[in-house]
Design a protein around this motif. Structure first.
Motif, short mmCIF file in Angstrom:
data_model
loop_
_atom_site.label_atom_id
_atom_site.label_comp_id
_atom_site.label_asym_id
_atom_site.label_seq_id
_atom_site.Cartn_x
_atom_site.Cartn_y
_atom_site.Cartn_z
N ILE A 1 0.88 -1.24 0.01
CA ILE A 1 0.03 0.25 0.00
C ILE A 1 0.85 1.11 0.11
O ILE A 1 0.86 2.14 -0.85
CB ILE A 1 -0.84 -0.01 1.14
N LYS A 2 1.81 1.36 0.93
CA LYS A 2 2.86 2.53 0.96
C LYS A 2 3.56 2.74 -0.31
O LYS A 2 3.53 3.96 -0.69
CB LYS A 2 3.86 2.27 2.03
N GLU A 3 3.86 1.45 -1.07
CA GLU A 3 4.69 1.56 -2.16
C GLU A 3 3.89 1.93 -3.54
O GLU A 3 4.22 2.65 -4.38
CB GLU A 3 5.47 0.32 -2.59
N LEU A 4 2.68 1.43 -3.62
CA LEU A 4 1.91 1.46 -4.75
C LEU A 4 0.71 2.46 -4.72
O LEU A 4 0.33 2.76 -5.92
CB LEU A 4 1.44 0.25 -5.10
N ALA A 5 0.22 2.52 -3.47
CA ALA A 5 -1.35 3.38 -3.46
C ALA A 5 -1.33 4.64 -3.00
O ALA A 5 -2.45 5.26 -3.24
CB ALA A 5 -1.90 2.17 -2.74
N VAL A 6 -0.14 4.90 -2.22
CA VAL A 6 -0.29 6.20 -1.77
C VAL A 6 0.23 7.48 -2.78
O VAL A 6 1.54 7.02 -2.99
CB VAL A 6 0.50 6.48 -0.21
N VAL A 7 -0.53 8.15 -3.19
CA VAL A 7 0.09 9.22 -4.07
C VAL A 7 -0.34 10.46 -3.56
O VAL A 7 -1.11 11.25 -2.90
CB VAL A 7 -0.96 9.00 -5.34
N ARG A 8 0.78 11.24 -3.52
CA ARG A 8 1.11 12.44 -2.70
C ARG A 8 0.76 13.78 -3.81
O ARG A 8 1.19 13.60 -5.00
CB ARG A 8 2.03 12.80 -2.04
N GLY A 9 0.08 14.78 -3.42
CA GLY A 9 -0.30 15.98 -4.09
C GLY A 9 -1.77 16.17 -4.05
O GLY A 9 -2.61 15.42 -3.29
N LYS A 10 -2.04 17.35 -4.29
CA LYS A 10 -3.43 17.88 -3.96
C LYS A 10 -4.36 17.30 -5.14
O LYS A 10 -4.24 16.90 -6.22
CB LYS A 10 -3.68 19.45 -4.51
N VAL A 11 -5.68 16.70 -4.29
CA VAL A 11 -6.45 15.77 -5.16
C VAL A 11 -7.89 16.20 -4.62
O VAL A 11 -7.95 16.73 -3.45
CB VAL A 11 -6.30 14.28 -5.12
N ILE A 12 -8.92 16.02 -5.38
CA ILE A 12 -10.55 16.25 -4.84
C ILE A 12 -10.67 14.97 -4.83
O ILE A 12 -10.86 13.89 -5.77
CB ILE A 12 -11.32 16.95 -5.94
#
Length: 194
Positions: A22-33
């Motif tokens: 999950i940490k490697e593949l699923a967490v995407v950093r940056g502004k999102v709605i």
């Protein structure tokens, strides 16, 4: 009806590896709605996990262990399409691997106006103990819609379980509105998110 069995040794390893993925593949950093309309500094794209060749099996094992540890017995697992679809399937397969019988189901966003006119697809949930699943929850809206659909179809919802809880009030809202426990495998703090 399924009942818990001892899966402790495999459960710890599965949980550790799933958290890594999950940490490697699923967490995407940056502004999102988010689907709720809220803005966030990160996005947890769990479809990158639930549809991943290695992670999907781990999802089933971890979620099954989570519910077993809570002492909750159920016969069917699923939720609102589409986030819950691969989670329900993963739980079903993990249960079968453990020699247990669990059917998966899908809750449509609205009842069909054609064919059999069903909102809950798959084996019938009527008169059965049902686990409502979701990949992650922000407002709890998807899980609440699934609970409503299952109850209209005659199922007895015994719990709501998600892979990742964003700690945005979904747990409190779901428990207050449904009267069933809300379980989660990972909190956002475990993902290094604040």
């Amino acid at each position: 009806m399924t009942s818990p069995r001892d899966t402790a040794p495999d459960a710890a390893a599965a949980r550790t590896r799933l958290l890594e993925l999950i940490k490697e593949l699923a967490v995407v950093r940056g502004k999102v709605i988010l689907s709720s309309g809220a803005e966030a500094d990160y996005y947890i794209d769990l479809r990158r996990i639930t549809l991943h060749h290695e992670a999907a099996k781990l999802v089933g094992q971890v979620m099954l262990g989570l519910v077993d540890d809570a002492g909750i017995s159920f016969e069917c697992a699923g939720g609102l399409t589409m986030g819950a679809d691969p989670v329900g399937t993963a739980v079903m397969h993990s249960a079968v691997d453990a020699g247990r019988t669990v059917d998966a189901f899908v809750v449509r966003k609205a009842q069909k106006s054609y064919g059999m006119g069903r909102q809950v697809e798959g084996p019938s949930v009527e008169g059965r103990n049902v686990l409502v699943l979701e990949d992650t929850s922000t407002t709890g809206g998807s899980a609440l819609a699934a609970v409503e659909g299952v109850r209209k179809a005659g199922g007895s919802v015994v719990a709501v379980a998600v892979i990742v809880d964003r700690d945005t009030g979904a747990k409190e809202k779901i428990e207050a509105e449904t009267g069933v426990p809300y379980l989660f495998a990972f909190g956002k703090d475990e993902l290094g998110l604040s």
